[in-house]
Design an enzyme around this catalytic site. Sequence first.
Site, PDB file in Angstrom:
ATOM      1  CE  LYS A 246      -1.805   1.494   4.131  1.00 17.05           C
ATOM      2  NZ  LYS A 246      -1.535   2.899   4.455  1.00 17.05           N
ATOM      3  CG  ASN A 247       2.120   2.688   3.573  1.00 18.80           C
ATOM      4  OD1 ASN A 247       0.992   3.043   3.247  1.00 18.80           O
ATOM      5  ND2 ASN A 247       2.459   2.409   4.827  1.00 18.80           N
TER       6      ASN A 247
ATOM      7  CB  CYS B 115      -4.873   6.118  10.500  1.00 20.70           C
ATOM      8  SG  CYS B 115      -5.526   4.567   9.877  1.00 20.70           S
TER       9      CYS B 115
ATOM     10  NE  ARG C  11      -0.124  10.036  10.479  1.00 25.89           N
ATOM     11  CZ  ARG C  11      -0.536   9.110   9.632  1.00 25.89           C
ATOM     12  NH1 ARG C  11      -1.764   8.662   9.689  1.00 25.89           N
ATOM     13  NH2 ARG C  11       0.297   8.619   8.722  1.00 25.89           N
TER      14      ARG C  11
ATOM     15  CG  ASP D  24       2.565   1.036   9.612  1.00 28.61           C
ATOM     16  OD1 ASP D  24       2.206   1.939  10.384  1.00 28.61           O
ATOM     17  OD2 ASP D  24       2.935   1.248   8.447  1.00 28.61           O
TER      18      ASP D  24
ATOM     19  NE  ARG E 161      -7.374   4.508   5.309  1.00 31.19           N
ATOM     20  CZ  ARG E 161      -6.426   5.013   6.089  1.00 31.19           C
ATOM     21  NH1 ARG E 161      -6.677   5.229   7.346  1.00 31.19           N
ATOM     22  NH2 ARG E 161      -5.249   5.327   5.606  1.00 31.19           N
TER      23      ARG E 161
HETATM   24  N1  EPU Z   1       6.277  13.967  11.257  1.00 34.01           N
HETATM   25  C1  EPU Z   1       6.472  15.270  11.578  1.00 34.01           C
HETATM   26  N2  EPU Z   1       6.606  16.183  10.587  1.00 34.01           N
HETATM   27  C2  EPU Z   1       6.539  15.838   9.270  1.00 34.01           C
HETATM   28  C3  EPU Z   1       6.339  14.496   8.934  1.00 34.01           C
HETATM   29  C4  EPU Z   1       6.202  13.566   9.959  1.00 34.01           C
HETATM   30  O1  EPU Z   1       6.522  15.627  12.749  1.00 34.01           O
HETATM   31  O2  EPU Z   1       6.648  16.723   8.387  1.00 34.01           O
HETATM   32  C5  EPU Z   1       6.071  12.984  12.321  1.00 34.01           C
HETATM   33  C6  EPU Z   1       4.622  12.494  12.305  1.00 34.01           C
HETATM   34  O3  EPU Z   1       3.786  13.335  13.070  1.00 34.01           O
HETATM   35  C7  EPU Z   1       4.739  11.103  12.854  1.00 34.01           C
HETATM   36  C8  EPU Z   1       6.125  10.651  12.427  1.00 34.01           C
HETATM   37  O4  EPU Z   1       6.825  11.835  12.066  1.00 34.01           O
HETATM   38  O5  EPU Z   1       4.707  11.139  14.252  1.00 34.01           O
HETATM   39  C9  EPU Z   1       6.133   9.650  11.284  1.00 34.01           C
HETATM   40  O6  EPU Z   1       5.695  10.252  10.111  1.00 34.01           O
HETATM   41  P1  EPU Z   1       6.213   9.829   8.680  1.00 34.01           P
HETATM   42  O7  EPU Z   1       6.222  11.053   7.830  1.00 34.01           O
HETATM   43  O8  EPU Z   1       7.461   9.031   8.773  1.00 34.01           O
HETATM   44  O9  EPU Z   1       5.059   8.864   8.214  1.00 34.01           O
HETATM   45  P2  EPU Z   1       3.982   9.069   7.072  1.00 34.01           P
HETATM   46  O10 EPU Z   1       4.666   9.330   5.777  1.00 34.01           O
HETATM   47  O11 EPU Z   1       2.923   9.990   7.513  1.00 34.01           O
HETATM   48  C10 EPU Z   1       4.061   6.521   6.481  1.00 34.01           C
HETATM   49  C11 EPU Z   1       3.043   5.438   6.327  1.00 34.01           C
HETATM   50  C12 EPU Z   1       2.493   5.050   7.683  1.00 34.01           C
HETATM   51  C13 EPU Z   1       3.635   4.593   8.561  1.00 34.01           C
HETATM   52  C14 EPU Z   1       4.726   5.689   8.639  1.00 34.01           C
HETATM   53  C15 EPU Z   1       5.936   5.265   9.422  1.00 34.01           C
HETATM   54  C16 EPU Z   1       2.109   5.930   4.184  1.00 34.01           C
HETATM   55  C17 EPU Z   1       0.919   6.316   3.392  1.00 34.01           C
HETATM   56  N3  EPU Z   1       1.959   5.908   5.481  1.00 34.01           N
HETATM   57  O12 EPU Z   1       3.357   7.616   7.056  1.00 34.01           O
HETATM   58  O13 EPU Z   1       1.612   3.969   7.457  1.00 34.01           O
HETATM   59  O14 EPU Z   1       3.161   4.329   9.844  1.00 34.01           O
HETATM   60  O15 EPU Z   1       5.125   6.040   7.302  1.00 34.01           O
HETATM   61  O16 EPU Z   1       6.470   4.100   8.892  1.00 34.01           O
HETATM   62  O17 EPU Z   1       3.148   5.629   3.620  1.00 34.01           O
HETATM   63  C18 EPU Z   1      -0.230   2.572   7.824  1.00 34.01           C
HETATM   64  O18 EPU Z   1       0.021   2.038   6.735  1.00 34.01           O
HETATM   65  O19 EPU Z   1      -1.052   2.096   8.642  1.00 34.01           O
HETATM   66  C19 EPU Z   1       0.455   3.815   8.171  1.00 34.01           C
HETATM   67  C20 EPU Z   1       0.010   4.648   9.101  1.00 34.01           C
END
Ligand code: EPU
Length: 432
Positions: free
Chosen positions: A22-23, A117, A122, A305, A397
């Site tokens: 997915k990601n 989610c 975030r 995750d 999802r």
């Molecule tokens: N964060 C910040 N500032 C930013 C970006 C992130 O503070 O500009 C913080 C977030 O608040 C969070 C942490 O950093 O606490 C992790 O965020 P990250 O950007 O690494 O994750 P993401 O890109 O929002 C993706 C996956 C998530 C997975 C995370 C970590 C996708 C669509 N989502 O999220 O997947 O948990 O990386 O591996 O790629 C899931 O699939 O269930 C899911 C939530």
Amino acid sequence: MNAFLVHSGSPLTGDVQVSGAKNSALKLAAAALLAEGRSIISNVPEIADMDAMGAVLEHLGVGVSRPQPGVMALDVPAELGAATPHELVKRLRASIVVLGPLLARNSYARVAMPGGCNLGSRNIDLHLAGLAQLGAEVTYGADYVEARARRLRGADIELDFASVGATENIMLAAVLAEGVTHLRNAAREPEIADLAAFLNSMGARIEGAGGSEVTVRGVTELRPTEHRVVGDRIEAGTYAVAAAITRGVVTLRGVRPDHLRLALEKLRAAGVVVDEGEDSLAIDARDGLRAVDVVTLPYPGFPTDLQAPLLALLTQAGGTSMVTENVYDGRFSVVAELERMGAEIELQGHHALVRGPRALRGTRVRAPDLRAGAALVLAGLVAEGVTEVDEAQHVDRGYSDFAGRLRALGADVRRVTVPADEALAVSAPVAR
Ligand code: EPU
């Protein structure tokens, strides 16, 4: 109302073909925006998030079709729309990654603030700071972000935190920037390496993706491409836990064991026998389960995750386990639901102490998010009686036909949709 009805049963046995990640698939679809013409992505998971991303891209003018199951064809026009509306973006946090490609192609983008989610705060500050360093002028309000740049320029960028989304957005913009971008403390998830492979097959020049230092040499134009999505390590990990919690024997195909290194180590430490093939995993949990301590961290650490499925598993392991969540501040919402089923879990800040084994009993619970919802279904596999997991749409999802694939392994799980006032098998009210 959407729910899973789960009856406990015998150990799971059989094979699971793991879907594309997915990601990764979500980001590849956004990356296709960078080149006019038809890009074709295969091994695309059949999940609601992919439909949501398809709707975002259609809104931008892309022709989205599914010529066959698991394949998504994207016909990207010469002129793209520049704005994504709130109604679509709130369904999918990952839609923030259209910001980089739109900015690179259009010099202007307006993207609604993302949903997805609810996992605590975030932020997207690192995405925006990175794009600003590439020369974009970024402004935002409560529910939108706007970015403009006549010409993006390569820059030296160091992320404060190895954010997956920020790494992706910066890569997606930098591929068409003038000059070289050096990105330090980049996220190292396998899905990022997959995105870089996709972009390089479009003509981009990215080196080092999958490591913490990424170099992007800007090019003036990209071409459409064809690509097969990497296997979903989180889906695979979820089925591995499903096998383990039922003391079953299950083989997972279409996943690279090296993408799950630490998770497999922890399963082994918990007493599960794991045999690794080149792109398969054999899980055998007939010997019983014992407590382990686990700390979530960005890749290659233990994936956040898989934290909720692991908590469900540890309720069945002998001894006290400590699970520490380091990535999100709102990701223990599964705990209250597991406790309703009889689990004994003590929360201390970002640590959860799980005392096991505890006999779980079926009751009515609610999926607070995607991974927690899956974890509750897994808990239901070993809970006495019937477990009803409400708000099953969260699970749709990210898991393709979760109930059907668990049934194929011998589980008794049904996905049902019933009017809210109609009684299901479990009549206990959901206390909130
Ligand atoms: N964060 C910040 N500032 C930013 C970006 C992130 O503070 O500009 C913080 C977030 O608040 C969070 C942490 O950093 O606490 C992790 O965020 P990250 O950007 O690494 O994750 P993401 O890109 O929002 C993706 C996956 C998530 C997975 C995370 C970590 C996708 C669509 N989502 O999220 O997947 O948990 O990386 O591996 O790629 C899931 O699939 O269930 C899911 C939530």
